[in-house]
Design a protein around this motif. Structure first.
Motif, mmCIF file in Angstrom:
data_model
loop_
_atom_site.group_PDB
_atom_site.id
_atom_site.type_symbol
_atom_site.label_atom_id
_atom_site.label_comp_id
_atom_site.label_asym_id
_atom_site.label_seq_id
_atom_site.Cartn_x
_atom_site.Cartn_y
_atom_site.Cartn_z
ATOM 1 N N THR A 1 -25.328 41.403 -2.235
ATOM 2 C CA THR A 1 -24.364 40.666 -3.055
ATOM 3 C C THR A 1 -24.113 39.265 -2.500
ATOM 4 O OG1 THR A 1 -22.482 41.591 -1.838
ATOM 5 C CG2 THR A 1 -23.208 42.775 -3.788
ATOM 6 N N LEU A 2 -24.010 39.151 -1.182
ATOM 7 C CA LEU A 2 -23.751 37.847 -0.581
ATOM 8 C C LEU A 2 -24.943 36.907 -0.717
ATOM 9 C CD1 LEU A 2 -21.752 38.945 2.548
ATOM 10 C CD2 LEU A 2 -20.924 37.512 0.702
ATOM 11 N N LEU A 3 -26.153 37.465 -0.657
ATOM 12 C CA LEU A 3 -27.348 36.645 -0.823
ATOM 13 C C LEU A 3 -27.412 36.060 -2.233
ATOM 14 C CD1 LEU A 3 -29.997 35.632 0.400
ATOM 15 C CD2 LEU A 3 -31.089 37.733 -0.438
ATOM 16 N N VAL A 4 -27.167 36.892 -3.235
ATOM 17 C CA VAL A 4 -27.173 36.419 -4.625
ATOM 18 C C VAL A 4 -26.084 35.375 -4.833
ATOM 19 C CG1 VAL A 4 -26.765 37.110 -7.029
ATOM 20 C CG2 VAL A 4 -28.166 38.550 -5.528
ATOM 21 N N TYR A 5 -24.897 35.658 -4.309
ATOM 22 C CA TYR A 5 -23.772 34.721 -4.444
ATOM 23 C C TYR A 5 -24.084 33.368 -3.812
ATOM 24 C CZ TYR A 5 -19.684 32.318 -2.597
ATOM 25 O OH TYR A 5 -18.798 31.356 -2.220
ATOM 26 N N GLY A 6 -24.593 33.391 -2.573
ATOM 27 C CA GLY A 6 -24.836 32.155 -1.838
ATOM 28 C C GLY A 6 -25.849 31.254 -2.519
ATOM 29 N N LEU A 7 -26.960 31.836 -2.964
ATOM 30 C CA LEU A 7 -28.007 31.043 -3.609
ATOM 31 C C LEU A 7 -27.515 30.442 -4.927
ATOM 32 C CD1 LEU A 7 -31.123 33.329 -2.989
ATOM 33 C CD2 LEU A 7 -30.547 31.191 -1.828
ATOM 34 N N ALA A 8 -26.828 31.244 -5.726
ATOM 35 C CA ALA A 8 -26.373 30.760 -7.037
ATOM 36 C C ALA A 8 -25.272 29.718 -6.904
ATOM 37 C CB ALA A 8 -25.900 31.932 -7.892
ATOM 38 N N LEU B 1 -26.056 29.999 -13.920
ATOM 39 C CA LEU B 1 -25.777 30.189 -12.497
ATOM 40 C C LEU B 1 -24.434 30.881 -12.269
ATOM 41 C CD1 LEU B 1 -27.129 26.810 -11.114
ATOM 42 C CD2 LEU B 1 -28.132 29.082 -10.792
ATOM 43 N N ARG B 2 -23.439 30.561 -13.105
ATOM 44 C CA ARG B 2 -22.145 31.230 -12.969
ATOM 45 C C ARG B 2 -22.278 32.728 -13.218
ATOM 46 N NH1 ARG B 2 -18.914 29.756 -9.751
ATOM 47 N NH2 ARG B 2 -17.372 31.069 -10.757
ATOM 48 N N PHE B 3 -23.179 33.113 -14.108
ATOM 49 C CA PHE B 3 -23.404 34.539 -14.344
ATOM 50 C C PHE B 3 -23.935 35.216 -13.085
ATOM 51 C CE2 PHE B 3 -26.271 38.035 -15.387
ATOM 52 C CZ PHE B 3 -25.426 38.859 -16.119
ATOM 53 N N PHE B 4 -24.895 34.571 -12.395
ATOM 54 C CA PHE B 4 -25.470 35.174 -11.194
ATOM 55 C C PHE B 4 -24.473 35.163 -10.024
ATOM 56 C CE2 PHE B 4 -29.452 34.558 -13.493
ATOM 57 C CZ PHE B 4 -30.089 35.760 -13.205
ATOM 58 N N VAL B 5 -23.650 34.123 -9.954
ATOM 59 C CA VAL B 5 -22.578 34.125 -8.958
ATOM 60 C C VAL B 5 -21.670 35.335 -9.189
ATOM 61 C CG1 VAL B 5 -20.493 32.942 -8.172
ATOM 62 C CG2 VAL B 5 -22.583 31.646 -8.538
ATOM 63 N N GLY B 6 -21.297 35.546 -10.444
ATOM 64 C CA GLY B 6 -20.448 36.685 -10.769
ATOM 65 C C GLY B 6 -21.121 38.013 -10.475
ATOM 66 N N LEU B 7 -22.420 38.088 -10.722
ATOM 67 C CA LEU B 7 -23.162 39.320 -10.450
ATOM 68 C C LEU B 7 -23.046 39.706 -8.978
ATOM 69 C CD1 LEU B 7 -25.010 41.162 -12.233
ATOM 70 C CD2 LEU B 7 -26.952 39.959 -11.221
ATOM 71 N N GLY B 8 -23.203 38.713 -8.093
ATOM 72 C CA GLY B 8 -23.094 38.995 -6.661
ATOM 73 C C GLY B 8 -21.684 39.328 -6.241
ATOM 74 N N LEU B 9 -20.724 38.537 -6.708
ATOM 75 C CA LEU B 9 -19.345 38.744 -6.289
ATOM 76 C C LEU B 9 -18.736 39.999 -6.893
ATOM 77 C CD1 LEU B 9 -17.913 35.105 -6.419
ATOM 78 C CD2 LEU B 9 -18.727 36.392 -4.445
ATOM 79 N N GLY B 10 -19.160 40.371 -8.107
ATOM 80 C CA GLY B 10 -18.591 41.538 -8.761
ATOM 81 C C GLY B 10 -18.836 42.816 -7.985
ATOM 82 N N ALA B 11 -19.989 42.914 -7.358
ATOM 83 C CA ALA B 11 -20.297 44.107 -6.574
ATOM 84 C C ALA B 11 -19.597 44.101 -5.224
ATOM 85 C CB ALA B 11 -21.809 44.215 -6.364
ATOM 86 N N GLU B 12 -19.163 42.939 -4.810
ATOM 87 C CA GLU B 12 -18.570 42.776 -3.475
ATOM 88 C C GLU B 12 -17.274 43.562 -3.280
ATOM 89 O OE1 GLU B 12 -17.315 41.229 0.144
ATOM 90 O OE2 GLU B 12 -19.113 40.407 -0.784
#
Length: 473
Positions: A98-105, A121-132
């Protein structure tokens, strides 16, 4: 063989619950909290960035709502998938992903030149953070001793205030500094993700999860490392009373022992397959608590994100300058920390349900006042009250959510509850502009108050496991 037999071997659960708070607990809490703060910083920053893009790009409120909502759409999907993955492959691996996806996006968001790419990109940021978030609360709750578990989860949630305060500071000093200030804000948000990723890989896997998957030797190794650290500390103090890890801790209060009977062997998981775990949430045993927790999550997300995403823009529309509205938001944000502190103290005294419902009722009252006042002092005071009660409620909500399900369903249950909540966080930013046009801040915040009251009523359909051992099925 029951735990009441003095000759019975102690389970992983019993040994974890018998531990005092150690440095290893602190490392787990801090490592998870950093990721939590990053989540808050990103969500908080978007509220300042929306206000800036309105001035620099001329985006409409509808477009701003879409930018906010697409991130929450990613968080909804991330929360549900993250919970399922965490029950399947482990808590720590999902943390890192999740942190890897968040950081890159987030880093890439600083380079966008238009709304379309920013939305992606905001969608992918949310994808990473949502699982966090649901995975982090599940992870920490599975290490925490029963007598302080709720308090530790509220402290974990308090990292949200740290991240949101950081976003307010960046929003106040960086975003308005230049036309590209919002780009620098995104860049700053990506940097700590690299550090958090390194911290997470240094954390152990949850021994409760390992035991539930039949990996008993690995679970034993993790728990033994906690006990060894404790024994080393006690030995350094000149005491030999805890040389035997199976012996009761001399300084341990009687309430540390779980007040439910555990079996010496791990209990079988309720479901192994993802579809089976989701279906199990709706079994006769869990149906009432699933309905209740989903309703609480939905209502709290709607009111919280509807209010706090738009507060800077609402203040600008009220006639305050961009910098002044950001300054008010920073002051309002600082009230989050005492809200968490009070919730952390009350949750082990009043219990989960009473604490959560009281803070939600306080949120409702504060929302009504905030929507009707007009002077600077009243805006700041009522905003601080809303911050205090709402974030205290969040702390209690994250404490109770993973406790109501057994180990084999815990991350799935927490993830789906968070995912349902994220649906509300998608709707709210889109609905706020409509409410503002229809009836101004008064109508908008009255609607938020109604959602808080519904959530307060729904808390009484939950189970309260204050001081009890987690269900390790």
């Amino acid at each position: 063989m029951s735990r009441t037999d003095p000759g019975a071997p102690r389970t992983i659960s019993q040994r974890l619950d018998a531990l005092p708070f150690t440095r290893k607990h602190g490392k787990i809490l801090t490592g998870s909290g950093i990721g939590w703060a990053l989540d808050a910083m990103d969500v908080g920053l978007i509220s300042f960035i929306l206000a800036a893009l309105t001035q620099h790009w001329g985006i409409t409120k509808g477009e701003g709502g879409l930018i906010a909502s697409v991130g929450f759409a990613g968080m909804a999907i991330g929360a549900t998938l993250g919970g399922l993955l965490a029950d399947r492959i482990g808590r720590r691996q999902v943390f890192a992903l999740t942190l890897l996806v968040y950081g890159l996006a987030t880093g890439a968001s600083a380079l966008v030149g238009g709304i379309a790419l920013l939305l992606v990109l905001r969608f992918f940021v949310g994808l990473g953070l949502g699982a966090e978030l649901p995975v982090a609360s599940t992870y920490v709750s599975e290490f925490a001793p029963a007598r302080i578990r709720g308090r530790l989860i509220v402290i974990l949630e308090a990292f949200w205030a740290v991240g949101w305060t950081a976003s307010a500071i960046i929003g106040y000093f960086v975003v308005p500094a230049s036309e590209d200030g919002w780009r620098w804000a995104f860049a700053i948000g990506a940097i700590p993700a690299l550090y958090a990723l390194a911290v997470r890989w240094g954390l152990p896997e949850s021994p409760r999860w390992l035991a539930s998957r039949g990996r008993t030797a690995e679970a034993e190794q993790v728990v033994a490392s906690f006990e060894a650290q404790l024994e080393s500390r006690v030995a350094g103090a000149g005491s030999a009373t805890t040389a035997d890890p199976a012996a009761p801790r001399a300084a341990e209060p009687a309430s540390a022992e779980p007040n439910v009977a555990d079996l010496a062997a791990p209990q079988p998981a309720l479901a192994r397959r993802a579809g089976g775990r989701v279906a199990a949430l709706w079994s006769t045993e869990f149906r009432k608590r699933t309905v209740s927790i989903w309703l609480v999550w939905f209502c709290v997300n709607f009111a919280y994100y509807g209010a706090f995403i738009w507060i800077p823009s609402i203040l600008v529309d009220a006639g305050f300058s961009l910098v002044r509205s950001f300054g008010f938001t920073l002051i309002i944000t600082l009230a989050q920390l005492p809200g968490y502190a009070v919730a952390a103290w009350l949750i082990e005294r009043w219990g989960r349900r009473l604490t959560l419902s009281i803070f939600l009722i306080g949120s409702a009252g504060s929302a009504i006042v905030f929507g009707t006042v007009h002077t600077e002092a009243a805006i700041v005071a009522s905003g601080m009250a809303l911050s205090f009660f709402n974030l205290g409620a969040w702390g209690a909500l994250y404490a109770v959510t993973p406790e109501i399900y057994p180990t084999s369903l815990r991350a799935t249950g927490a993830g789906w509850a968070a995912g349902v909540g994220r649906i509300a966080s998608i709707i709210a930013p889109l609905l706020v502009p409509i409410l503002l046009v229809a009836g101004g801040a008064g109508l908008t915040f009255t609607v938020f108050a109604i959602f808080f009251i519904v959530a307060a009523a729904a808390t009484w359909g939950l189970v309260d496991r204050r001081g009890k051992a987690l269900d390790d099925r």
